[in-house]
Design an enzyme around this catalytic site. Structure first.
Site, short mmCIF file in Angstrom:
data_model
loop_
_atom_site.label_atom_id
_atom_site.label_comp_id
_atom_site.label_asym_id
_atom_site.label_seq_id
_atom_site.Cartn_x
_atom_site.Cartn_y
_atom_site.Cartn_z
N GLU A 43 7.80 14.22 17.66
CA GLU A 43 8.48 14.00 16.40
C GLU A 43 7.94 15.05 15.42
OE1 GLU A 43 7.39 10.68 13.89
OE2 GLU A 43 9.49 10.40 13.37
N CYS B 42 12.83 9.37 9.75
CA CYS B 42 12.48 8.77 11.04
C CYS B 42 13.66 8.80 12.00
CB CYS B 42 11.98 7.35 10.83
SG CYS B 42 13.13 6.35 9.89
N LYS C 273 0.86 -1.19 0.00
CA LYS C 273 0.00 0.00 0.00
C LYS C 273 0.89 1.23 0.00
CE LYS C 273 -2.68 3.12 2.63
NZ LYS C 273 -1.84 4.13 2.03
N GLU D 84 7.97 -0.32 12.01
CA GLU D 84 9.05 0.67 11.99
C GLU D 84 8.38 2.03 12.17
OE1 GLU D 84 12.13 0.09 11.97
OE2 GLU D 84 12.27 -1.96 11.24
P1 NDP Z 1 1.21 7.48 8.80
O1 NDP Z 1 1.24 6.57 9.96
O2 NDP Z 1 0.18 8.52 8.75
O3 NDP Z 1 1.07 6.66 7.45
C1 NDP Z 1 1.89 5.58 7.13
C2 NDP Z 1 1.13 4.64 6.22
O4 NDP Z 1 0.09 4.00 6.98
C3 NDP Z 1 0.43 5.37 5.07
O5 NDP Z 1 0.47 4.55 3.92
C4 NDP Z 1 -0.97 5.51 5.61
O6 NDP Z 1 -1.94 5.71 4.64
C5 NDP Z 1 -1.14 4.17 6.31
N1 NDP Z 1 -2.23 4.11 7.29
C6 NDP Z 1 -2.84 5.11 7.95
N2 NDP Z 1 -3.82 4.63 8.74
C7 NDP Z 1 -3.83 3.28 8.58
C8 NDP Z 1 -4.62 2.22 9.12
N3 NDP Z 1 -5.60 2.42 9.99
N4 NDP Z 1 -4.36 0.96 8.72
C9 NDP Z 1 -3.37 0.72 7.85
N5 NDP Z 1 -2.63 1.68 7.29
C10 NDP Z 1 -2.83 2.96 7.65
O7 NDP Z 1 2.67 8.12 8.69
P2 NDP Z 1 3.17 9.27 7.71
O8 NDP Z 1 2.79 8.99 6.30
O9 NDP Z 1 2.81 10.58 8.28
O10 NDP Z 1 4.73 9.03 7.80
C11 NDP Z 1 5.51 9.57 8.78
C12 NDP Z 1 5.76 8.59 9.93
O11 NDP Z 1 6.45 7.44 9.44
C13 NDP Z 1 6.62 9.19 10.97
O12 NDP Z 1 6.20 8.88 12.26
C14 NDP Z 1 7.97 8.54 10.69
O13 NDP Z 1 8.84 8.56 11.77
C15 NDP Z 1 7.57 7.18 10.29
N6 NDP Z 1 8.67 6.55 9.56
C16 NDP Z 1 9.38 5.54 10.18
C17 NDP Z 1 10.46 4.96 9.54
C18 NDP Z 1 11.19 3.82 10.16
O14 NDP Z 1 11.77 3.04 9.41
N7 NDP Z 1 11.22 3.67 11.47
C19 NDP Z 1 10.91 5.42 8.23
C20 NDP Z 1 10.11 6.49 7.69
C21 NDP Z 1 9.04 7.01 8.36
P3 NDP Z 1 -2.16 7.17 3.97
O15 NDP Z 1 -1.87 6.90 2.56
O16 NDP Z 1 -3.57 7.54 4.20
O17 NDP Z 1 -1.23 8.13 4.60
#
Ligand code: NDP
Length: 494
Positions: A386, A287, A178, A253
């Site tokens: 964050e 992140c 996704k 992650e």
């Molecule tokens: P989100 O948690 O908002 O979104 C991440 C993904 O999850 C998106 O594809 C999102 O969809 C999807 N999502 C949202 N709600 C649900 C649900 N209920 N069920 C399943 N999937 C869902 O994060 P951001 O896009 O804002 O990304 C930033 C975050 O990611 C930060 O906290 C960052 O630290 C973390 N991150 C962590 C990394 C790591 O390796 N530790 C690396 C990079 C980022 P949608 O398309 O709607 O957004």
């Protein structure tokens, strides 16, 4: 205005619209204008994708391929990624606002991750066990788990997809990826390369849609056996709850609020570069951003002055320009949120050393100045939350014990940096830091060979490295009685 590029998603080997025809759009962060549109997958689309992946695993050619053949396909995919790096990099820059220099080199390096897992595909071995019973031969077999649901955010999406798809496919699983609603285009282009590499239809599906319903439907689907999620805390909590429905094995992650500790014996050039890389690389949208910087009191003013000078000379501008050093934030919401947190932090006593607003002369796009705040207490909003933006909070520390306590004072535990010339001192600090990754005298290095992941609210499980491959397998234990006599009567105790 340029024409809007139109994309389809990849389900069961077909490029398709959503069943109900709904679409979403992506905004170019450098201009604030819509530049691409793509399908908004609903529950039925997700169901089709998961069922296609399941069929590919149970009936299709994929299910009969040897591990060596799977490795060769992944190898080809890795080569295609290098050949198409420039195209993908340009799309990612338009979609996310990341610097072209960064998207280009990262795309090429993502190929190394695929190559690593390609090579590992036929090294997944079971074991024979020296079992404590006569005549019994016992072995373990490693099998693919089933359909993998991989969910990624918009930043470094190709890398975050590759560390899931690589081990998933190497181990013989099929996957539904996704993409993020904000920037799915590079992943869709990557889907074309999966086809070109010869990966059979249905093995790799890429759906575009919202967290809810698309991500929600994916992570609750009864045929999904493994969820690999990268994102924020609130979606992660939902994903964990969802796994109570299908008992999928989950790895997470998540975010971070990572500390960088600069000791008074550090090489200051390294430390300054580490602080800059940790905070302003990718506009701080990483992140592992090292957004809490702890500097020993006797060198605080010197280090801050060096960091301030370089920060104020960072070239901000069009991310597609080869000489730009920092581009925009990915979304307008991000920009507003960061402005609010910085304002609240200044209100709570943090002192603005640099930045703190939108760059002069940038009339469009989601730009924010690289910003430094000097803080005297860890409770300020900028040090707690964050931010996912170019904002650094700096603190003084008196001795190592105080630095360690302050560094650990967070719910997260993803990464940490230590700058010191005294390796013994660095190792003592390292042992006490609660984080999944510690960089010493460097920052933001990564490799397919090195496990990546966090402690506490930064998630669980590891991506990259040998063990991450095992996380995409399940163990079957096989017992064989080799005795010449028939199996004994179960009611006769020996
Ligand atoms: P989100 O948690 O908002 O979104 C991440 C993904 O999850 C998106 O594809 C999102 O969809 C999807 N999502 C949202 N709600 C649900 C649900 N209920 N069920 C399943 N999937 C869902 O994060 P951001 O896009 O804002 O990304 C930033 C975050 O990611 C930060 O906290 C960052 O630290 C973390 N991150 C962590 C990394 C790591 O390796 N530790 C690396 C990079 C980022 P949608 O398309 O709607 O957004």
């Amino acid at each position: 205005m340029n024409a809007i590029a139109s994309y389809l998603m990849l389900v069961d080997g077909h490029w398709t619209e959503a069943e109900d025809g709904r679409r979403l759009h992506s905004v170019n962060p450098a201009t604030g204008e819509i530049w691409a549109c793509f399908p908004e997958a609903g529950i039925d689309d997700v169901d089709r994708a998961v069922k296609a992946a399941h069929r590919a695993m149970t009936e299709g050619p994929w299910s009969r391929m040897t591990a060596t053949q799977r490795g060769k396909l992944l190898h080809r995919l890795s080569e295609l990624l290098v050949e198409n790096a420039e195209t993908i990099a340009q799309l990612e820059t338009a979609d996310t606002g990341k610097l072209i220099r960064e998207t280009r080199s990262q795309t090429r390096y993502v190929a190394e991750y695929l190559r690593y897992f390609a090579g590992a595909a036929d090294k997944l071995e079971g074991a024979t066990l020296p079992i404590d019973k006569p005549d019994l031969f016992v072995m373990t077999v490693r099998e693919p788990i089933g359909v993998v649901a991989a969910i990624v955010p918009w930043n470094s999406q190709l890398l975050l997809a590759a560390v899931k798809l690589g081990p998933a496919l190497a181990a013989g699983n099929a996957i539904v990826l996704k993409a993020s609603e904000h920037a799915p285009v590079p992943l869709l282009e990557f889907g074309r390369l999966c086809e070109e590499a010869g990966i059979p239809p249905g093995v790799v599906n890429i759906v575009t849609g919202l967290g809810n319903p698309c991500g929600q439907a994916l992570t609750t689907h009864p045929l999904v056996a493994r969820v690999a999620f990268t994102g924020g805390l609130s979606a992660a909590r939902q994903v964990i709850r969802n796994s109570a429905e299908n008992f999928a094995l989950v790895t997470l992650e998540l975010g971070g609020k990572s500390p960088i500790i600069v000791c008074d014996d550090a090489d200051l050039d390294s430390a300054v570069n580490g602080i800059l890389a940790g905070n302003f690389g990718a506009s701080g949208q990483s992140c592992v951003a090292g957004s809490r910087v702890y500097i020993q009191s006797n060198i605080f003013d010197d280090v801050m002055e060096r960091v301030r000078k370089r920060t104020q000379s960072i070239r901000i501008g069009d991310p597609a320009n080869e000489t730009t050093e920092m581009g925009p934030l990915a979304t307008a919401d991000q920009l507003t949120r960061i402005e609010q947190i910085v304002a609240a932090s200044v209100g709570a006593g943090a002192v603005l050393v640099a930045g703190g607003g939108r760059p002069a002369g940038q009339t469009r796009g989601f730009y924010y100045d690289p910003t430094i705040l000097a803080c005297s207490q860890g409770g300020v909003p900028v040090a707690r939350n964050e931010l996912f933006g170019p904002v650094l909070s700096a603190f003084r520390f008196a001795d190592d014990a105080a630095a360690i306590a302050a560094a650990n004072d967070t719910e997260y535990g993803l990464a940490a940096g230590i700058f010191t010339r005294d390796i013994g001192r660095g190792m003592r600090i390292m042992r006490q830091l609660r984080s999944g990754i510690v960089w010493m005298n460097t920052y933001r290095a990564g490799s397919p060979l090195a496990p990546f992941g966090g402690f506490r609210s930064s998630g669980y499980g590891r991506e990259s490295g040998r063990d991450s491959l095992l996380d995409y397998t399940r163990t079957k234990t096989v017992w064989i009685d080799t005795a010449t006599k028939p199996m004994g009567d179960p009611f006769t105790m020996r």
